[in-house]
Design a protein around this motif. Structure first.
Motif, PDB file in Angstrom:
ATOM      1  N   GLU A  54       0.838  -1.202   0.000  1.00  0.00           N
ATOM      2  CA  GLU A  54       0.000   0.000   0.000  1.00  0.00           C
ATOM      3  C   GLU A  54       0.873   1.253   0.000  1.00  0.00           C
ATOM      4  O   GLU A  54       0.514   2.272  -0.613  1.00  0.00           O
ATOM      5  N   GLU A  55       2.021   1.196   0.662  1.00  0.00           N
ATOM      6  CA  GLU A  55       2.934   2.343   0.664  1.00  0.00           C
ATOM      7  C   GLU A  55       3.473   2.613  -0.739  1.00  0.00           C
ATOM      8  O   GLU A  55       3.621   3.768  -1.150  1.00  0.00           O
ATOM      9  N   GLU A  56       3.760   1.528  -1.488  1.00  0.00           N
ATOM     10  CA  GLU A  56       4.258   1.702  -2.853  1.00  0.00           C
ATOM     11  C   GLU A  56       3.177   2.243  -3.777  1.00  0.00           C
ATOM     12  O   GLU A  56       3.455   3.078  -4.653  1.00  0.00           O
ATOM     13  N   PHE A  57       1.937   1.772  -3.596  1.00  0.00           N
ATOM     14  CA  PHE A  57       0.839   2.346  -4.381  1.00  0.00           C
ATOM     15  C   PHE A  57       0.722   3.841  -4.108  1.00  0.00           C
ATOM     16  O   PHE A  57       0.585   4.659  -5.033  1.00  0.00           O
ATOM     17  N   LYS A  58       0.774   4.214  -2.846  1.00  0.00           N
ATOM     18  CA  LYS A  58       0.618   5.620  -2.464  1.00  0.00           C
ATOM     19  C   LYS A  58       1.741   6.476  -3.042  1.00  0.00           C
ATOM     20  O   LYS A  58       1.506   7.571  -3.567  1.00  0.00           O
ATOM     21  N   ALA A  59       2.970   5.961  -2.972  1.00  0.00           N
ATOM     22  CA  ALA A  59       4.110   6.712  -3.500  1.00  0.00           C
ATOM     23  C   ALA A  59       3.995   6.933  -5.010  1.00  0.00           C
ATOM     24  O   ALA A  59       4.453   7.955  -5.541  1.00  0.00           O
ATOM     25  N   ALA A  60       3.350   5.974  -5.708  1.00  0.00           N
ATOM     26  CA  ALA A  60       3.184   6.091  -7.161  1.00  0.00           C
ATOM     27  C   ALA A  60       1.936   6.881  -7.539  1.00  0.00           C
ATOM     28  O   ALA A  60       1.683   7.095  -8.730  1.00  0.00           O
ATOM     29  N   GLY A  61       1.170   7.319  -6.546  1.00  0.00           N
ATOM     30  CA  GLY A  61      -0.041   8.091  -6.824  1.00  0.00           C
ATOM     31  C   GLY A  61      -1.190   7.241  -7.325  1.00  0.00           C
ATOM     32  O   GLY A  61      -2.081   7.736  -8.022  1.00  0.00           O
ATOM     33  N   ILE A  62      -1.180   5.952  -6.966  1.00  0.00           N
ATOM     34  CA  ILE A  62      -2.220   5.027  -7.430  1.00  0.00           C
ATOM     35  C   ILE A  62      -3.113   4.616  -6.261  1.00  0.00           C
ATOM     36  O   ILE A  62      -2.627   4.114  -5.244  1.00  0.00           O
ATOM     37  N   LYS A  63      -4.395   4.833  -6.414  1.00  0.00           N
ATOM     38  CA  LYS A  63      -5.348   4.364  -5.410  1.00  0.00           C
ATOM     39  C   LYS A  63      -5.701   2.918  -5.722  1.00  0.00           C
ATOM     40  O   LYS A  63      -5.875   2.547  -6.881  1.00  0.00           O
ATOM     41  N   HIS A  64      -5.797   2.117  -4.675  1.00  0.00           N
ATOM     42  CA  HIS A  64      -5.912   0.665  -4.814  1.00  0.00           C
ATOM     43  C   HIS A  64      -7.263   0.223  -4.264  1.00  0.00           C
ATOM     44  O   HIS A  64      -7.531   0.358  -3.072  1.00  0.00           O
ATOM     45  N   VAL A  65      -8.121  -0.288  -5.141  1.00  0.00           N
ATOM     46  CA  VAL A  65      -9.459  -0.723  -4.734  1.00  0.00           C
ATOM     47  C   VAL A  65      -9.641  -2.202  -5.072  1.00  0.00           C
ATOM     48  O   VAL A  65      -9.480  -2.598  -6.222  1.00  0.00           O
ATOM     49  N   PRO A  66      -9.972  -3.052  -4.092  1.00  0.00           N
ATOM     50  CA  PRO A  66     -10.204  -4.468  -4.368  1.00  0.00           C
ATOM     51  C   PRO A  66     -11.654  -4.741  -4.744  1.00  0.00           C
ATOM     52  O   PRO A  66     -12.568  -4.010  -4.353  1.00  0.00           O
ATOM     53  N   LEU A  67     -11.865  -5.806  -5.528  1.00  0.00           N
ATOM     54  CA  LEU A  67     -13.208  -6.334  -5.713  1.00  0.00           C
ATOM     55  C   LEU A  67     -13.485  -7.226  -4.508  1.00  0.00           C
ATOM     56  O   LEU A  67     -12.865  -8.284  -4.346  1.00  0.00           O
ATOM     57  N   ALA A  68     -14.400  -6.803  -3.683  1.00  0.00           N
ATOM     58  CA  ALA A  68     -14.599  -7.460  -2.392  1.00  0.00           C
ATOM     59  C   ALA A  68     -15.040  -8.908  -2.518  1.00  0.00           C
ATOM     60  O   ALA A  68     -14.632  -9.760  -1.736  1.00  0.00           O
ATOM     61  N   SER A  69     -15.865  -9.206  -3.506  1.00  0.00           N
ATOM     62  CA  SER A  69     -16.439 -10.552  -3.592  1.00  0.00           C
ATOM     63  C   SER A  69     -15.402 -11.609  -3.934  1.00  0.00           C
ATOM     64  O   SER A  69     -15.641 -12.795  -3.725  1.00  0.00           O
ATOM     65  N   THR A  70     -14.257 -11.190  -4.443  1.00  0.00           N
ATOM     66  CA  THR A  70     -13.184 -12.151  -4.725  1.00  0.00           C
ATOM     67  C   THR A  70     -11.939 -11.850  -3.891  1.00  0.00           C
ATOM     68  O   THR A  70     -11.411 -12.729  -3.216  1.00  0.00           O
ATOM     69  N   ALA A  71     -11.459 -10.615  -3.915  1.00  0.00           N
ATOM     70  CA  ALA A  71     -10.221 -10.278  -3.221  1.00  0.00           C
ATOM     71  C   ALA A  71     -10.345 -10.420  -1.707  1.00  0.00           C
ATOM     72  O   ALA A  71      -9.369 -10.730  -1.025  1.00  0.00           O
TER      73      ALA A  71
END
Length: 350
Positions: free
Chosen positions: A139-156
């Motif tokens: 999550e820290e790497e996503f944040k540093a790259a400016g990417i918001k990370h959203v999971p599909l709850a029914s699978t992830a």
């Protein structure tokens, strides 16, 4: 900017067997513009969207299909696990084939972080059988790259759920959340309504079938290998598809989403119907050949050739993606399974 943020909580809507879909929660907080929107991940950590993302990467073809159906395919700049040609229909397929492929399977971490995306939609984060999916960015790497990370709850998030998935509310919640995040909540409601109508028609036809009369059903994931079968357990979305179709998943009782089992386990449960779970090969003839190979294996393998379903030739040729991965196709799979295993219930317009 609306005064109240839309809060779309996965924990309350993602993987339950009979609760709401999250649609009401989204509607309750929506202002004129629909933003800000807060989305919680599998652990409850929230991500806030003050506006709709413009550059989206999807982890697989099912997440891509959701965005195409929401009408925001022009914002998708790349995908992993691309849908094979012909997996989707008509214009959806044509649009999907134009999306850049960042990875034929799981997108490499460096490529994902350097993609320029402002949103990554993740189908696989907790799916243990995806192998390399567990080595993705932190999550820290996503944040540093400016990417918001959203999971599909029914699978992830499925393996972390407190109870099995027995209906499609988790999938409907995923579509509703993506509609809120992309600024297309109205289209999301239309998609969910269409899925519900299709499943409701199945319920009218087979809803009165007693539990003991529902056939025992095994999803044979041929592409996962034949040495040791991979069971879809109660928390996997396929359990919801099978249940809604009026069948009994023979491995509904195992905890989690997927679990390796033995052929002895399958034999002991003696399924009455077997779904040949094959992934689309991108070519109709190649896909059909894979179905033939899966059926031939079950008919020739000593441990399975005596199974009731094999002896009676009761096989269903339904792509594994439409059953085990969240998407609009789950409702289509419910209908196809129900019509196959309960043909009398659908006669004369029933």
């Amino acid at each position: 900017m609306c005064a109240m943020a839309v809060v779309v909580a996965l924990a309350a809507t993602a993987c339950g067997g009979g609760g709401g879909t999250g649609t009401d929660a989204v509607a309750a907080g929506r202002g004129a513009a629909g933003f800000p929107v807060k989305v919680a991940d599998c652990q409850g950590a929230e991500t806030t969207f003050t506006s709709a993302p413009r550059k989206i990467v999807t982890s697989n073809g099912s997440a891509l299909e959701m965005l195409l159906r929401l009408g925001v395919g022009d914002r998708v700049i790349g995908t992993g696990f691309p849908p094979g040609k012909g997996t989707l229909t008509g214009k959806l397929d044509a649009a999907a084939q134009k999306v850049p492929v960042l990875g034929k399977s799981v997108i490499a971490k460096e490529k994902l972080l350097g993609s320029g995306a402002d949103l990554y939609i993740d189908t696989f984060s907790s799916m243990r059988n995806m192998g390399a999916a567990g080595s993705g960015p932190t999550e820290e790497e996503f944040k540093a790259a400016g990417i918001k990370h959203v999971p599909l709850a029914s699978t992830a998030c499925a393996s972390m759920a407190k109870k099995p998935q027995t209906d499609l509310s988790g999938v409907e919640g995923d579509i509703t959340r993506l509609g809120a995040v992309t600024g297309t909540p109205g289209r999301a409601r239309e998609i969910v309504a269409g899925m519900r109508a299709k499943v409701a028609a199945v319920h009218r036809a087979v809803g009165k079938v007693p539990e003991g009369k529902k056939p025992r059903y095994f999803l044979f994931d041929f592409d996962a290998g034949t040495k040791q079968p991979m069971a879809v357990c109660g928390k996997q979305v396929a359990n919801a598809v099978i249940t809604q179709a009026g069948a009994r998943n023979i491995f509904a009782g195992c905890d989690g989403d997927f679990r390796p089992v033995s052929w002895e386990d399958v034999v002991a449960k003696d399924p009455e119907w077997i779904q040949l779970g094959v992934r689309n090969r991108g070519d109709a003839a190649a896909t059909e050949k894979a179905y033939d190979q899966a059926e031939a294996f079950l008919k020739s393998f000593p441990a399975t050739k005596g199974l009731r379903a094999v002896r009676d030739g009761k096989f269903l040729r339904i792509g594994s993606q439409r059953t085990t991965i969240a998407g609009v196709g789950n409702a289509d799979a419910v209908e196809q399974i129900a019509r196959t295993i309960h043909p009398a219930a659908f006669k004369a317009g029933r």
